[in-house]
Design a protein around this motif. Sequence first.
Motif, mmCIF file in Angstrom:
data_model
loop_
_atom_site.group_PDB
_atom_site.id
_atom_site.type_symbol
_atom_site.label_atom_id
_atom_site.label_comp_id
_atom_site.label_asym_id
_atom_site.label_seq_id
_atom_site.Cartn_x
_atom_site.Cartn_y
_atom_site.Cartn_z
ATOM 1 N N LEU A 222 -33.446 -11.440 27.895
ATOM 2 C CA LEU A 222 -34.789 -11.280 28.639
ATOM 3 C C LEU A 222 -35.632 -10.177 28.195
ATOM 4 C CD1 LEU A 222 -33.669 -12.980 31.900
ATOM 5 C CD2 LEU A 222 -34.438 -13.995 29.793
ATOM 6 N N GLU A 223 -35.239 -9.075 27.480
ATOM 7 C CA GLU A 223 -36.040 -8.005 27.120
ATOM 8 C C GLU A 223 -37.006 -8.363 26.178
ATOM 9 O OE1 GLU A 223 -33.888 -4.483 26.475
ATOM 10 O OE2 GLU A 223 -32.962 -4.531 28.597
ATOM 11 N N GLU A 224 -36.587 -8.961 24.836
ATOM 12 C CA GLU A 224 -37.306 -9.293 23.571
ATOM 13 C C GLU A 224 -37.046 -10.678 23.427
ATOM 14 O OE1 GLU A 224 -37.994 -5.726 20.737
ATOM 15 O OE2 GLU A 224 -36.038 -6.610 20.748
ATOM 16 N N ARG A 225 -37.903 -11.506 24.261
ATOM 17 C CA ARG A 225 -37.617 -13.157 24.303
ATOM 18 C C ARG A 225 -37.835 -13.551 23.033
ATOM 19 N NH1 ARG A 225 -39.681 -16.148 29.258
ATOM 20 N NH2 ARG A 225 -38.420 -17.942 28.654
ATOM 21 N N ALA A 226 -36.967 -14.520 22.689
ATOM 22 C CA ALA A 226 -37.055 -15.334 21.466
ATOM 23 C C ALA A 226 -38.206 -16.183 21.420
ATOM 24 C CB ALA A 226 -35.818 -15.974 20.940
ATOM 25 N N GLU A 227 -38.825 -16.682 20.376
ATOM 26 C CA GLU A 227 -39.648 -17.693 20.599
ATOM 27 C C GLU A 227 -39.377 -18.742 19.596
ATOM 28 O OE1 GLU A 227 -44.252 -16.365 20.153
ATOM 29 O OE2 GLU A 227 -43.120 -14.647 19.108
ATOM 30 N N LEU A 228 -39.444 -20.081 20.158
ATOM 31 C CA LEU A 228 -38.964 -21.273 19.729
ATOM 32 C C LEU A 228 -40.132 -22.182 19.333
ATOM 33 C CD1 LEU A 228 -36.995 -23.688 18.940
ATOM 34 C CD2 LEU A 228 -36.845 -24.148 21.391
ATOM 35 N N ILE A 229 -40.230 -22.543 18.215
ATOM 36 C CA ILE A 229 -41.447 -23.551 17.943
ATOM 37 C C ILE A 229 -40.927 -24.808 17.391
ATOM 38 C CG2 ILE A 229 -41.865 -22.411 15.594
ATOM 39 C CD1 ILE A 229 -44.810 -23.327 16.321
ATOM 40 N N ILE A 230 -41.162 -25.886 18.111
ATOM 41 C CA ILE A 230 -40.628 -27.270 17.714
ATOM 42 C C ILE A 230 -41.621 -27.948 16.834
ATOM 43 C CG2 ILE A 230 -39.846 -29.288 18.565
ATOM 44 C CD1 ILE A 230 -38.318 -28.005 20.718
ATOM 45 N N LEU A 231 -41.561 -28.325 15.520
ATOM 46 C CA LEU A 231 -42.201 -29.084 14.705
ATOM 47 C C LEU A 231 -41.586 -30.573 14.427
ATOM 48 C CD1 LEU A 231 -42.833 -26.190 12.196
ATOM 49 C CD2 LEU A 231 -44.559 -26.838 14.267
ATOM 50 N N ASP A 232 -42.344 -31.163 13.709
ATOM 51 C CA ASP A 232 -41.643 -32.690 13.061
ATOM 52 C C ASP A 232 -42.038 -32.960 11.630
ATOM 53 O OD1 ASP A 232 -43.853 -34.681 13.212
ATOM 54 O OD2 ASP A 232 -44.113 -33.503 14.975
ATOM 55 N N ARG A 233 -41.567 -33.981 11.177
ATOM 56 C CA ARG A 233 -41.457 -34.088 9.848
ATOM 57 C C ARG A 233 -43.078 -34.410 9.403
ATOM 58 N NH1 ARG A 233 -39.638 -31.485 6.615
ATOM 59 N NH2 ARG A 233 -41.530 -31.364 5.948
ATOM 60 N N THR A 234 -43.888 -35.054 10.280
ATOM 61 C CA THR A 234 -45.358 -35.215 10.203
ATOM 62 C C THR A 234 -46.118 -33.998 9.618
ATOM 63 O OG1 THR A 234 -46.011 -35.131 12.328
ATOM 64 C CG2 THR A 234 -45.024 -37.259 11.584
ATOM 65 N N GLN A 235 -45.423 -32.681 10.011
ATOM 66 C CA GLN A 235 -46.153 -31.520 9.845
ATOM 67 C C GLN A 235 -46.485 -31.191 8.513
ATOM 68 O OE1 GLN A 235 -46.352 -30.080 12.989
ATOM 69 N NE2 GLN A 235 -48.087 -29.193 12.389
ATOM 70 N N ASP A 236 -45.254 -31.625 7.493
ATOM 71 C CA ASP A 236 -45.900 -31.508 6.041
ATOM 72 C C ASP A 236 -44.843 -32.574 5.327
ATOM 73 O OD1 ASP A 236 -45.954 -30.522 3.710
ATOM 74 O OD2 ASP A 236 -44.840 -28.480 3.820
ATOM 75 N N PRO A 237 -45.453 -33.700 4.942
ATOM 76 C CA PRO A 237 -44.838 -34.814 4.139
ATOM 77 C C PRO A 237 -44.812 -34.332 2.795
ATOM 78 C CG PRO A 237 -46.942 -35.352 4.794
ATOM 79 C CD PRO A 237 -46.795 -34.148 5.489
ATOM 80 N N THR A 238 -45.512 -33.167 2.300
ATOM 81 C CA THR A 238 -45.555 -32.869 1.067
ATOM 82 C C THR A 238 -44.163 -32.186 0.319
ATOM 83 O OG1 THR A 238 -47.878 -32.656 1.033
ATOM 84 C CG2 THR A 238 -46.644 -31.498 -0.680
ATOM 85 N N ALA A 239 -43.767 -31.441 1.089
ATOM 86 C CA ALA A 239 -42.527 -30.641 0.900
ATOM 87 C C ALA A 239 -41.169 -31.475 0.304
ATOM 88 C CB ALA A 239 -42.205 -29.441 2.104
ATOM 89 N N PRO A 240 -41.000 -32.353 1.197
ATOM 90 C CA PRO A 240 -39.978 -33.127 0.689
ATOM 91 C C PRO A 240 -40.054 -33.999 -0.574
ATOM 92 C CG PRO A 240 -40.191 -33.751 2.969
ATOM 93 C CD PRO A 240 -41.530 -33.136 2.256
ATOM 94 N N ILE A 241 -41.549 -34.074 -1.095
ATOM 95 C CA ILE A 241 -41.508 -35.076 -2.344
ATOM 96 C C ILE A 241 -41.584 -33.893 -3.417
ATOM 97 C CG2 ILE A 241 -43.202 -36.490 -3.208
ATOM 98 C CD1 ILE A 241 -44.166 -37.144 -0.576
ATOM 99 N N LEU A 242 -42.093 -32.686 -3.364
ATOM 100 C CA LEU A 242 -42.328 -32.074 -4.533
ATOM 101 C C LEU A 242 -40.951 -31.709 -5.417
ATOM 102 C CD1 LEU A 242 -44.746 -29.275 -3.210
ATOM 103 C CD2 LEU A 242 -45.032 -30.787 -5.155
ATOM 104 N N HIS A 243 -41.005 -31.591 -6.501
ATOM 105 C CA HIS A 243 -39.865 -30.926 -7.397
ATOM 106 C C HIS A 243 -39.883 -29.439 -7.053
ATOM 107 C CE1 HIS A 243 -39.935 -34.617 -9.773
ATOM 108 N NE2 HIS A 243 -38.658 -34.370 -9.841
#
Length: 607
Positions: A222-243
């Motif tokens: 609890l001294e240096e709390r982590a940050e969790l960010i939740i995203l989903d696949r709509t965030q970047d449809p380009t990355a899975p397609i690129l070579h």
Amino acid sequence: MNLREICKERLLADMIRAVVPTGSTSWKVLIVDQESMRIISACCRMFDIMEENVTVVEKIDIARQPLPHLEAIYFITPTHRSVDLFLEDFKKKGGPLYAAAHLFFTSRLPDDVFQKMQGTIAATKIKTLKELNMEFLPYESQVFHFDQPDALRVFFSPEAQSDPNNLQQRVAQKLVSVLATLGEYPIIRYSKHHPLANTIASLVQDKIDHLARHAKGWNPNLEERAELIILDRTQDPTAPILHEFTYQAMVYDLLDIQNDKYNYNFITNTGAAQKKEVILGETDVLWPVLRHMHIADTINFVIDSFNEFVRNNKTSKALSSGGQVQNLKDMADAMRSMPQYQEMLSKYSLHINLANAAMGIFTDRRLERIGSIEQDMATGEDADGKTVKNVISSLAPILSDPTVSKPDKLRLIMLYIISQEGIKDSDRKRLVEMAQITNLEQSAIANLFYLGVTLAKGSKSKRKLLEGRKKKKRGEDVPYELSRYVPAVKEIGEELIDGTLSVAEFPFLKEDQSASESSKRASVHDKLALKSKQPRWADKDKGKKKEDPKEKFVGGKVIIFIVGGMTLSEMRSAYELTQAKKRMVFIGSTHVLKPKDFLEDLASLKK
């Protein structure tokens, strides 16, 4: 900080070593189900388990020899099936299989499953009952996933038959087990791009709050709390397609690698061919060094390392006539001439084969030309930083070329539609006819709609804000023309660490902006260096500083989670952020995406 090592130590210390049999022997038995066995295998060798006085490891769903003089550790998932099988072990006609049971569940035990055990013979044999909260696969030192390849279909298909609510609960429960393992009670943020991320974030918050209230002995940071960010696949449809042309991403895209297993023909020093199966992962000491290198860097590193071995060894120097190998073929021939160095041969032969095979496909499929056009479309700029105009003039000859594979054409059309924020229906029809795309393959294009992609020109775009950010910061640290695209995940992570991430786009679930001020100040580096102007196969940036495993990090951990699958380029981004920002960054997802699987999943969303 190594996630696989953390998991290994938890399994050994909190489960295996914690069980001390009270009988005449210190030996014990370990019983697992299919899912828990995968968790163990992801972070432990069988030797690690056996060294802790475990005489045998067996699966709960197969017939086993009774060992009534030994106590058994059960590491199982809290499901009706696994608990039913556990109860059966203690009501056999010949008596219980084991002297006692120590029950460790991968996650929280539901009340109805717990009640099933009450009043049974097995209940009288239970000496330990504990929720270990480890229901995920520690895939790499900074990467985890949940082995849920159906997630993209369940969450984004309008025709999904499985209940998305059920899977949402499972995803949240597994993500909480990651947080429990890391000892983190994080500040949670989520993307407003799709309601799914908000739903998962809320479920995670509820479950982690419950854990904090009821888990005895759990003392989160609890001294240096982590940050969790939740995203989903709509965030970047380009990355899975690129070579991708970094080593790990390239071989997983181009070669037949299933469940991290790769089969190849190994040529011994006698010249005989021998089939060999290897598992690609961090147990290979070379893999962490090579996996994020550009393929050209990888080849040169392997060759340079071998030449260094030759220089430092008198016998090998004599055998090689004092010369140096110049390419992978020379290297393989030289090592076969040194039978006394079989360990060396085994160490490098895998990567010689992988690099050779990948580069062979790269050449045969003319991926340099295809990759360059992909990068132009994905970034909106050419290699000189000029705005790309009239992409179709470069695209048409490739789409009409019968020697170009259908999947490569399909990926180009998808990237073109994404980059143009939609095209006219007549233009799309012309492109698919030119490429001779089948109806099923056209479904993959049409189903991009369910990932937030605008298909038709003039429709309201959902991606302008994201693309604007990407265009502004594109390619700041990329030394190769074929690797200019920066995944959105990396840029989001960078802004999160710098404290500049938009609260409007990525709101806090509970805490206000001031709650992350300490994390904001933890950034100790300026923006990444500007990209190199070198040609695509030029100088290999050999002087680049490597990550020191003992290097000190500042601020709380950053945990990025992507619902619907993560790419290997996004996994690499976590390591790059850690090195550049001196913040420990972990990344996870429902599953790992390869381009081929992504195209198949897209086609199945709606047929």
